[in-house]
Design a protein around this motif. Structure first.
Motif, PDB file in Angstrom:
ATOM      1  N   ARG A 127       0.837  -1.212   0.000  1.00  0.00           N
ATOM      2  CA  ARG A 127       0.000   0.000   0.000  1.00  0.00           C
ATOM      3  C   ARG A 127       0.870   1.261   0.000  1.00  0.00           C
ATOM      4  NH1 ARG A 127      -4.502  -1.537   4.195  1.00  0.00           N
ATOM      5  NH2 ARG A 127      -5.928  -2.645   2.815  1.00  0.00           N
ATOM      6  N   GLN A 128       1.879   1.217   0.842  1.00  0.00           N
ATOM      7  CA  GLN A 128       2.794   2.349   0.987  1.00  0.00           C
ATOM      8  C   GLN A 128       3.501   2.611  -0.340  1.00  0.00           C
ATOM      9  OE1 GLN A 128       2.899   4.232   3.487  1.00  0.00           O
ATOM     10  NE2 GLN A 128       4.939   4.748   4.217  1.00  0.00           N
ATOM     11  N   ARG A 129       3.992   1.524  -0.941  1.00  0.00           N
ATOM     12  CA  ARG A 129       4.708   1.650  -2.211  1.00  0.00           C
ATOM     13  C   ARG A 129       3.767   2.231  -3.272  1.00  0.00           C
ATOM     14  NH1 ARG A 129       6.156  -3.735  -5.021  1.00  0.00           N
ATOM     15  NH2 ARG A 129       3.969  -3.461  -5.456  1.00  0.00           N
ATOM     16  N   GLN A 130       2.524   1.679  -3.294  1.00  0.00           N
ATOM     17  CA  GLN A 130       1.543   2.127  -4.284  1.00  0.00           C
ATOM     18  C   GLN A 130       1.220   3.608  -4.095  1.00  0.00           C
ATOM     19  OE1 GLN A 130       0.662   0.005  -6.791  1.00  0.00           O
ATOM     20  NE2 GLN A 130      -0.049   1.922  -7.644  1.00  0.00           N
ATOM     21  N   SER A 131       1.081   4.015  -2.840  1.00  0.00           N
ATOM     22  CA  SER A 131       0.730   5.421  -2.585  1.00  0.00           C
ATOM     23  C   SER A 131       1.867   6.354  -3.015  1.00  0.00           C
ATOM     24  CB  SER A 131       0.358   5.618  -1.120  1.00  0.00           C
ATOM     25  OG  SER A 131       1.507   5.611  -0.339  1.00  0.00           O
ATOM     26  N   ILE A 132       3.112   5.884  -2.841  1.00  0.00           N
ATOM     27  CA  ILE A 132       4.257   6.717  -3.273  1.00  0.00           C
ATOM     28  C   ILE A 132       4.259   6.842  -4.796  1.00  0.00           C
ATOM     29  CG2 ILE A 132       6.788   6.749  -3.396  1.00  0.00           C
ATOM     30  CD1 ILE A 132       6.790   5.533  -0.548  1.00  0.00           C
ATOM     31  N   ILE A 133       4.006   5.696  -5.466  1.00  0.00           N
ATOM     32  CA  ILE A 133       3.972   5.713  -6.937  1.00  0.00           C
ATOM     33  C   ILE A 133       2.864   6.648  -7.426  1.00  0.00           C
ATOM     34  CG2 ILE A 133       3.496   4.289  -8.999  1.00  0.00           C
ATOM     35  CD1 ILE A 133       4.851   1.954  -7.416  1.00  0.00           C
ATOM     36  N   THR A 134       1.672   6.495  -6.794  1.00  0.00           N
ATOM     37  CA  THR A 134       0.531   7.348  -7.171  1.00  0.00           C
ATOM     38  C   THR A 134       0.875   8.822  -6.967  1.00  0.00           C
ATOM     39  OG1 THR A 134      -0.832   5.565  -6.313  1.00  0.00           O
ATOM     40  CG2 THR A 134      -1.989   7.592  -6.889  1.00  0.00           C
ATOM     41  N   GLN A 135       1.508   9.071  -5.840  1.00  0.00           N
ATOM     42  CA  GLN A 135       1.871  10.468  -5.537  1.00  0.00           C
ATOM     43  C   GLN A 135       2.854  11.014  -6.576  1.00  0.00           C
ATOM     44  OE1 GLN A 135       3.435  10.935  -1.612  1.00  0.00           O
ATOM     45  NE2 GLN A 135       3.650  13.132  -1.841  1.00  0.00           N
ATOM     46  N   GLU A 136       3.827  10.179  -6.961  1.00  0.00           N
ATOM     47  CA  GLU A 136       4.821  10.609  -7.951  1.00  0.00           C
ATOM     48  C   GLU A 136       4.151  10.900  -9.296  1.00  0.00           C
ATOM     49  OE1 GLU A 136       8.029   7.808  -8.103  1.00  0.00           O
ATOM     50  OE2 GLU A 136       8.863   8.517  -6.186  1.00  0.00           O
ATOM     51  N   ILE A 137       3.222   9.997  -9.714  1.00  0.00           N
ATOM     52  CA  ILE A 137       2.511  10.192 -10.997  1.00  0.00           C
ATOM     53  C   ILE A 137       1.731  11.500 -10.962  1.00  0.00           C
ATOM     54  CG2 ILE A 137       0.610   9.273 -12.443  1.00  0.00           C
ATOM     55  CD1 ILE A 137       1.664   6.443 -11.675  1.00  0.00           C
ATOM     56  N   THR A 138       1.030  11.699  -9.800  1.00  0.00           N
ATOM     57  CA  THR A 138       0.239  12.936  -9.656  1.00  0.00           C
ATOM     58  C   THR A 138       1.138  14.150  -9.783  1.00  0.00           C
ATOM     59  OG1 THR A 138      -0.943  11.660  -7.981  1.00  0.00           O
ATOM     60  CG2 THR A 138      -1.606  13.962  -8.240  1.00  0.00           C
ATOM     61  N   GLU A 139       2.314  14.069  -9.159  1.00  0.00           N
ATOM     62  CA  GLU A 139       3.244  15.208  -9.203  1.00  0.00           C
ATOM     63  C   GLU A 139       3.724  15.467 -10.633  1.00  0.00           C
ATOM     64  OE1 GLU A 139       6.294  14.300  -6.385  1.00  0.00           O
ATOM     65  OE2 GLU A 139       4.978  14.763  -4.684  1.00  0.00           O
ATOM     66  N   ILE A 140       4.035  14.342 -11.367  1.00  0.00           N
ATOM     67  CA  ILE A 140       4.513  14.483 -12.761  1.00  0.00           C
ATOM     68  C   ILE A 140       3.412  15.084 -13.636  1.00  0.00           C
ATOM     69  CG2 ILE A 140       5.209  13.156 -14.824  1.00  0.00           C
ATOM     70  CD1 ILE A 140       6.588  11.200 -12.766  1.00  0.00           C
ATOM     71  N   VAL A 141       2.182  14.536 -13.456  1.00  0.00           N
ATOM     72  CA  VAL A 141       1.059  15.026 -14.280  1.00  0.00           C
ATOM     73  C   VAL A 141       0.806  16.512 -13.999  1.00  0.00           C
ATOM     74  CG1 VAL A 141      -1.436  14.790 -14.690  1.00  0.00           C
ATOM     75  CG2 VAL A 141      -0.004  12.757 -14.524  1.00  0.00           C
ATOM     76  N   SER A 142       0.745  16.834 -12.698  1.00  0.00           N
ATOM     77  CA  SER A 142       0.474  18.256 -12.365  1.00  0.00           C
ATOM     78  C   SER A 142       1.614  19.162 -12.823  1.00  0.00           C
ATOM     79  CB  SER A 142       0.187  18.414 -10.866  1.00  0.00           C
ATOM     80  OG  SER A 142       1.231  17.858 -10.131  1.00  0.00           O
ATOM     81  N   GLY A 143       2.867  18.674 -12.797  1.00  0.00           N
ATOM     82  CA  GLY A 143       4.021  19.434 -13.265  1.00  0.00           C
ATOM     83  C   GLY A 143       3.925  19.675 -14.763  1.00  0.00           C
ATOM     84  N   ALA A 144       3.527  18.603 -15.525  1.00  0.00           N
ATOM     85  CA  ALA A 144       3.386  18.702 -16.989  1.00  0.00           C
ATOM     86  C   ALA A 144       2.285  19.674 -17.343  1.00  0.00           C
ATOM     87  CB  ALA A 144       3.090  17.311 -17.568  1.00  0.00           C
ATOM     88  N   ASN A 145       1.180  19.612 -16.579  1.00  0.00           N
ATOM     89  CA  ASN A 145       0.051  20.532 -16.812  1.00  0.00           C
ATOM     90  C   ASN A 145       0.472  21.983 -16.592  1.00  0.00           C
ATOM     91  OD1 ASN A 145      -1.725  18.556 -17.505  1.00  0.00           O
ATOM     92  ND2 ASN A 145      -2.648  18.357 -15.464  1.00  0.00           N
ATOM     93  N   ALA A 146       1.306  22.177 -15.600  1.00  0.00           N
ATOM     94  CA  ALA A 146       1.741  23.537 -15.283  1.00  0.00           C
ATOM     95  C   ALA A 146       2.621  24.122 -16.395  1.00  0.00           C
ATOM     96  CB  ALA A 146       2.496  23.521 -13.968  1.00  0.00           C
ATOM     97  N   LEU A 147       3.403  23.243 -17.079  1.00  0.00           N
ATOM     98  CA  LEU A 147       4.288  23.687 -18.162  1.00  0.00           C
ATOM     99  C   LEU A 147       3.525  24.058 -19.426  1.00  0.00           C
ATOM    100  CD1 LEU A 147       7.286  21.199 -17.820  1.00  0.00           C
ATOM    101  CD2 LEU A 147       7.285  23.632 -17.298  1.00  0.00           C
ATOM    102  N   GLN A 148       2.349  23.442 -19.608  1.00  0.00           N
ATOM    103  CA  GLN A 148       1.585  23.731 -20.845  1.00  0.00           C
ATOM    104  C   GLN A 148       0.974  25.136 -20.860  1.00  0.00           C
ATOM    105  OE1 GLN A 148      -1.227  20.522 -21.225  1.00  0.00           O
ATOM    106  NE2 GLN A 148       0.342  19.123 -21.988  1.00  0.00           N
TER     107      GLN A 148
END
Lengths: 310, 149
Positions: free
Chosen positions: A289-310
């Motif tokens: 669960r912990q590992r999954q939540s970290i992965i999810t958090q990282e994806i969210t951060e990447i997606v939100s970072g990419a959105n911010a660049l557009q």
């Protein structure tokens, strides 16, 4: 929520412990077989000794003898407590100690405890019990050690230091059914001993099972109530027979307790291994669960970072 | 009576042993006759003996069996009790030794030492103790000298 590293470390620890408990379970299983064989090997000699004692104490002239006649005033009671030297065997030691404490409380007499096994000694030392110091017994019971204990008790009884003696041990029924027992051994009751050896049982009377030997065959009428010649007088014979009776009683109780110790260790280690498995499962789930939540958090951060660049 | 004489005796010797996991029977066999040293003197037991109990002294237990290769065996018995009932002789002894159990050199040295102590001590009670030790050693040496090893 603990960190992934902490969960991983905890899981490894539990795994290591479960390996130990599993090994201990296997060792206890093997020792249980040996203890069972040992206990059944001594059954016949114990029975033979009890038969001799019964033949001696059932004689009419024995009723007034010191080891048979109950004392008028009971001031002090001795308890021979049989426990193990090692722990990690569930409630085996504490159950037998509690049985003694309960009996002593109900008995309301001065209690002197003769511990056979360090766990029982430590239990009552902590509670300030009146203890007689004895050497810790070896892992496997033997008659020589039982004889030392028995000779000590006989001496205490003869000197008047104690007025009655009880033996506290664990009786084996099945691997899952072990019962702490408190039995009076001195003064000897000829009637009780008659039921123990299964001689001349009256209608409605049942054989008293001490758990030491198999039910004896019904004795022929010729072998019970027969007149026994006492070559050197009943008092002298009794004086020599009683230490033997106690030695064999203590020896059989030690063998029974050793068997119970291994059975208790086996079951408690088995449940410990099962519990460790459950904990490992829970920790694995937590880790994933912990590992999954970290992965999810990282994806969210990447997606939100990419959105911010557009 | 004739029937009883045709029968044999079952002899069981129980003695404490430090060997763990073994039966406490030191000796168990069907025999023809046993002679044991009691506190009241030597006593011979034959099949058909009426039930009796006796106190044993330190001495030699002589076991006779015509059907065996060894017709007469000896054992050193260091006190105890014996009971005879229904052609079964049960001996509960503080120590019982077969000839093969006895270390002759060690016992000889012990005997020499006890004799010296016996001669040197003026105390009568102590002399009594040493006398018993000397008796024990002599019984052990007598048994060790027999050939049924």
């Amino acid at each position: 929520m603990p960190s992934m590293k902490a969960i991983k470390r905890r899981r490894l620890t539990v795994k290591n412990i479960s390996q130990i408990t599993k090994a201990m379970n296997l060792v206890a299983t093997s020792k249980l077989q040996r203890a069972r064989a040992n206990k059944s090997a001594i059954g016949k000699p114990v029975q033979a000794t009890f038969d001799i004692v019964y033949n001696t104490v059932s004689d009419a002239s024995a009723q007034e003898q010191p080891f048979v006649k109950p004392r008028e005033e009971i001031k002090t009671t001795a308890y021979v407590l049989i426990t193990s030297n090692r722990g990690l065997c569930g409630g085996y030691n504490s159950n037998v100690c509690k049985a003694l404490a309960k009996h002593a409380k109900q008995n309301e007499k001065n209690a002197v405890i003769v511990p056979v096994g360090t766990k029982g000694r430590d239990f009552f030392k902590r509670r300030g019990g009146n203890l007689v110091e004895t050497a810790p017994p070896s892992e496997t019971p033997n008659l020589a050690e039982a004889k030392v204990v028995a000779d000590n008790i006989v001496k205490m009884y003869e000197n008047g230091e104690v007025d009655e003696v009880y033996l506290v041990y664990t009786q084996f029924f099945t691997v899952l059914s072990l019962e702490p027992i408190v039995r009076k051994v001195l003064p000897i009751s000829p009637d009780y001993l008659r039921r123990v050896v299964g001689a001349d049982l009256k209608e409605g009377e049942e054989w008293e099972d001490l758990g030491f030997f198999a039910k004896p065959d019904p004795k022929p009428a010729s072998s019970v109530n027969q007149d026994v010649e006492f070559d050197s007088g009943i008092a002298e014979v009794l004086r020599n027979v009683i230490p033997w009776y106690l030695s064999m009683y203590v020896y059989a109780a030690m063998a029974s307790s050793a068997l119970c110790e291994q059975a208790a260790r086996m079951t408690s280690m088995d449940s410990a291994t099962k519990n460790a498995g459950d904990i490992i499962e829970k920790l694995t789930l937590m880790f994933n669960r912990q590992r999954q939540s970290i992965i999810t958090q990282e994806i969210t951060e990447i997606v939100s970072g990419a959105n911010a660049l557009q | 009576m004739a029937e009883a004489l045709e029968k044999k005796l079952e002899l069981r010797v129980i003695a404490p042993t430090m060997a763990t996991g073994k039966s406490p029977y030191k000796f168990k066999k069907t025999v023809d006759m046993v002679i044991m040293r009691c506190t009241t003197g030597d006593m011979g037991i034959l099949p058909g003996r009426v039930p009796c109990s006796m106190v044993l002294d330190t001495g030699i237990l002589r076991i006779f069996d015509e059907d065996s290769d060894v017709k007469e065996r000896h054992m050193a018995i260091m006190g105890g009790v014996a009971h005879v009932s229904d052609n079964v002789v049960t001996i509960l002894s503080d120590a019982a030794q077969k000839p093969s159990d006895i270390d002759v050199e060690k016992v000889t040295a012990e005997l020499k030492e006890f004799r010296r102590l016996f001669d040197e001590t003026p105390d009568l009670n102590q002399k009594q103790i040493y006398r018993k030790d000397i008796q024990r050693c002599q019984v052990q040496l007598d048994v060790a000298a027999t050939t049924n090893k």
